[in-house]
Scaffold this motif. Structure first.
Motif, PDB file in Angstrom:
ATOM      1  N   LYS A  28    -108.421  55.447 -62.908  1.00  0.00           N
ATOM      2  CA  LYS A  28    -107.998  54.052 -62.467  1.00  0.00           C
ATOM      3  C   LYS A  28    -108.138  53.789 -61.042  1.00  0.00           C
ATOM      4  O   LYS A  28    -107.690  54.574 -60.091  1.00  0.00           O
ATOM      5  N   THR A  29    -108.722  52.681 -60.987  1.00  0.00           N
ATOM      6  CA  THR A  29    -109.062  52.196 -59.562  1.00  0.00           C
ATOM      7  C   THR A  29    -108.563  50.917 -59.262  1.00  0.00           C
ATOM      8  O   THR A  29    -108.300  50.123 -60.553  1.00  0.00           O
TER       9      THR A  29
ATOM     10  N   ALA B 299    -101.765  62.050 -54.299  1.00  0.00           N
ATOM     11  CA  ALA B 299    -103.134  61.765 -54.880  1.00  0.00           C
ATOM     12  C   ALA B 299    -103.634  63.003 -55.522  1.00  0.00           C
ATOM     13  O   ALA B 299    -104.392  62.859 -56.403  1.00  0.00           O
TER      14      ALA B 299
ATOM     15  N   HIS C 244     -92.011  53.699 -62.726  1.00  0.00           N
ATOM     16  CA  HIS C 244     -93.031  52.919 -61.834  1.00  0.00           C
ATOM     17  C   HIS C 244     -92.744  51.409 -62.048  1.00  0.00           C
ATOM     18  O   HIS C 244     -92.985  50.658 -61.061  1.00  0.00           O
TER      19      HIS C 244
ATOM     20  N   ASP D  79    -101.728  63.195 -59.024  1.00  0.00           N
ATOM     21  CA  ASP D  79    -101.825  61.767 -59.834  1.00  0.00           C
ATOM     22  C   ASP D  79    -102.929  60.803 -59.841  1.00  0.00           C
ATOM     23  O   ASP D  79    -103.828  60.823 -60.728  1.00  0.00           O
ATOM     24  N   SER D  80    -103.222  60.299 -58.733  1.00  0.00           N
ATOM     25  CA  SER D  80    -104.096  59.044 -58.577  1.00  0.00           C
ATOM     26  C   SER D  80    -105.463  59.638 -58.700  1.00  0.00           C
ATOM     27  O   SER D  80    -106.379  58.612 -58.886  1.00  0.00           O
TER      28      SER D  80
ATOM     29  N   GLY E 217    -103.841  58.223 -51.971  1.00  0.00           N
ATOM     30  CA  GLY E 217    -103.911  57.289 -53.362  1.00  0.00           C
ATOM     31  C   GLY E 217    -104.486  55.963 -52.886  1.00  0.00           C
ATOM     32  O   GLY E 217    -105.359  55.281 -53.517  1.00  0.00           O
TER      33      GLY E 217
ATOM     34  N   ASP F 159    -108.168  54.915 -54.665  1.00  0.00           N
ATOM     35  CA  ASP F 159    -108.100  53.553 -55.581  1.00  0.00           C
ATOM     36  C   ASP F 159    -109.203  52.671 -55.120  1.00  0.00           C
ATOM     37  O   ASP F 159    -109.790  52.078 -55.789  1.00  0.00           O
TER      38      ASP F 159
ATOM     39  N   ASN G 114    -101.860  46.500 -58.061  1.00  0.00           N
ATOM     40  CA  ASN G 114    -102.935  47.112 -59.046  1.00  0.00           C
ATOM     41  C   ASN G 114    -103.296  46.356 -60.075  1.00  0.00           C
ATOM     42  O   ASN G 114    -103.526  46.384 -61.159  1.00  0.00           O
TER      43      ASN G 114
ATOM     44  N   GLU H 187     -93.692  62.397 -57.632  1.00  0.00           N
ATOM     45  CA  GLU H 187     -94.640  62.381 -58.810  1.00  0.00           C
ATOM     46  C   GLU H 187     -94.953  63.744 -59.519  1.00  0.00           C
ATOM     47  O   GLU H 187     -95.035  63.799 -60.778  1.00  0.00           O
TER      48      GLU H 187
END
Length: 367
Positions: A147-148, A138, A253, A141-142, A110, A114, A157, A189
């Motif tokens: 979303k970065t 990752a 979260h 989810d990520s 992740g 990101d 973040n 996750e």
């Protein structure tokens, strides 16, 4: 090979989930060539993943038609997820002649995805990128959703951008090289999706917890693909977090990010912190309505134990955790904002939760 479509108003893409197309030891293959001809490919990865997969990926990119393949590595871990690290990426890209046609490939977990995504969103006002996640967190989810970003000293973040990838390639066989602790982080996750969206999936996880932990590939393939479908469904409904629907993905979260911050990003991994954060959220619900939510808390507790997920933040000060939560980007104009279950398989965003209730829920898990 499983294919999941992420249908967006613009910049939709495909998630492909299979076994062995990166590691080379499974039945699945992908067409790397469709985006590569004549392009420079820049692989961004960390110093844990690079020795395992960067050369294998480089060969596949060259075979697929890439004109040139460059590699940038950074020190693994959340501590690297900073503007300074991304600024270093920019400098290296300029030195290596990367232009607007350069294709970035995020190879890793992740943190890598990101930062590589944020670099893609901002270098020369935007270049293409592909996600190749190698951690369970990752993969489920990520890497999906666009979303970065990076962290600031004030919180996680807090600087970032929405940038959808061209494609997501998931080789679940990479999980075989994942340290046990990182695998556990991803399991947090995974179970989140069952609580917030799909009670039948939660039951499936209860029935196959040991098989999932042991990385039995048919179970892993099903779990990763199903999580991606659930994530894609939410992203298609609320791509840029405007309607509030996407906020349900933040179950646990807000607590979890605060635990990470108070622990100096060293005590817990992200997934471990979220696992404890979900227990805190469930505790809050039980304190409001024990009859309605005790079963949910107990089922979470039991599944967490079977998956060896942390359930307590031992030694943490509840007041410090609460203070850290106030800087979370999900708070709005100082108003508390939490994702809380309504029942197993259904969650909702709730504003103005009294801090007295929040701190008691934290305290229950800070023994």
């Amino acid at each position: 090979m499983q294919r999941i479509e992420v249908n967006l108003a613009r910049n939709g893409y495909i998630i492909e989930v299979g076994t062995g197309f990166l590691t080379g030891d499974g039945p699945d293959r992908v067409d790397f060539g469709r985006w590569l001809k004549g392009r420079t490919c820049l692989v961004i990865t960390d110093d844990n993943v690079a020795p395992l997969y960067s050369e294998k990926l480089r060969r596949r990119l060259k075979d697929g038609g890439a004109e040139r393949v460059e590699l940038i590595t950074f020190p693994a871990g959340e501590g690297s997820k900073t503007l300074a690290t991304v600024t270093g990426f920019y400098g290296e890209m300029v030195k290596r002649g990367c232009d607007r046609k350069t294709l970035i490939l995020a190879l890793g977990g992740g943190v890598c995805g990101d930062m590589a995504g944020f670099c893609a969103a901002t270098y020369m006002r935007g270049v293409d990128y592909i996600q190749i996640p190698t951690t369970l967190l990752a993969q489920v989810d990520s890497s999906v959703g666009g979303k970065t970003g990076v962290d600031l000293p004030e919180g996680k973040n807090l600087v970032g951008a929405f940038k959808q990838p061209l494609h997501v390639w998931i080789d679940v066989a990479t999980l075989s090289t994942l340290p046990v602790r990182e695998l556990r982080s991803g399991l947090a996750e995974v179970v989140k999706y069952g609580v917030i969206m799909d009670r039948d999936f939660f039951s499936f996880l209860e029935q196959h917890a040991e098989a999932l932990s042991a990385l039995e590939w048919p179970v892993v393939n099903h779990v990763v693909s199903h999580c991606c479908r659930l994530k894609a469904r939410v992203v298609m409904e609320d791509e840029e977090d405007r309607s509030g629907r996407r906020a349900i993905l933040n179950y646990g979260h807000t607590f979890g990010h605060a635990l990470e911050k108070v622990g100096g990003f060293a005590r817990f991994t992200h997934g471990e912190a979220v696992a404890v954060g979900m227990m805190m959220a469930a505790e809050l619900c039980v304190r409001r309505d024990p009859q309605r939510f005790s079963s949910l808390l107990n089922r979470q507790e039991n599944l967490w134990q079977r998956l060896n997920l942390p359930r307590y933040a031992e030694g943490f000060d509840p007041g410090q955790v609460l203070a850290a939560m106030r800087s979370d980007k999900k708070y709005e104009n100082g108003r508390t904002c939490l994702v809380l279950p309504r029942e197993l398989g259904c969650c909702a965003v709730e504003y103005d939760v009294p801090e007295s209730e929040i701190v008691e829920a934290i305290r229950a898990r800070c023994r």
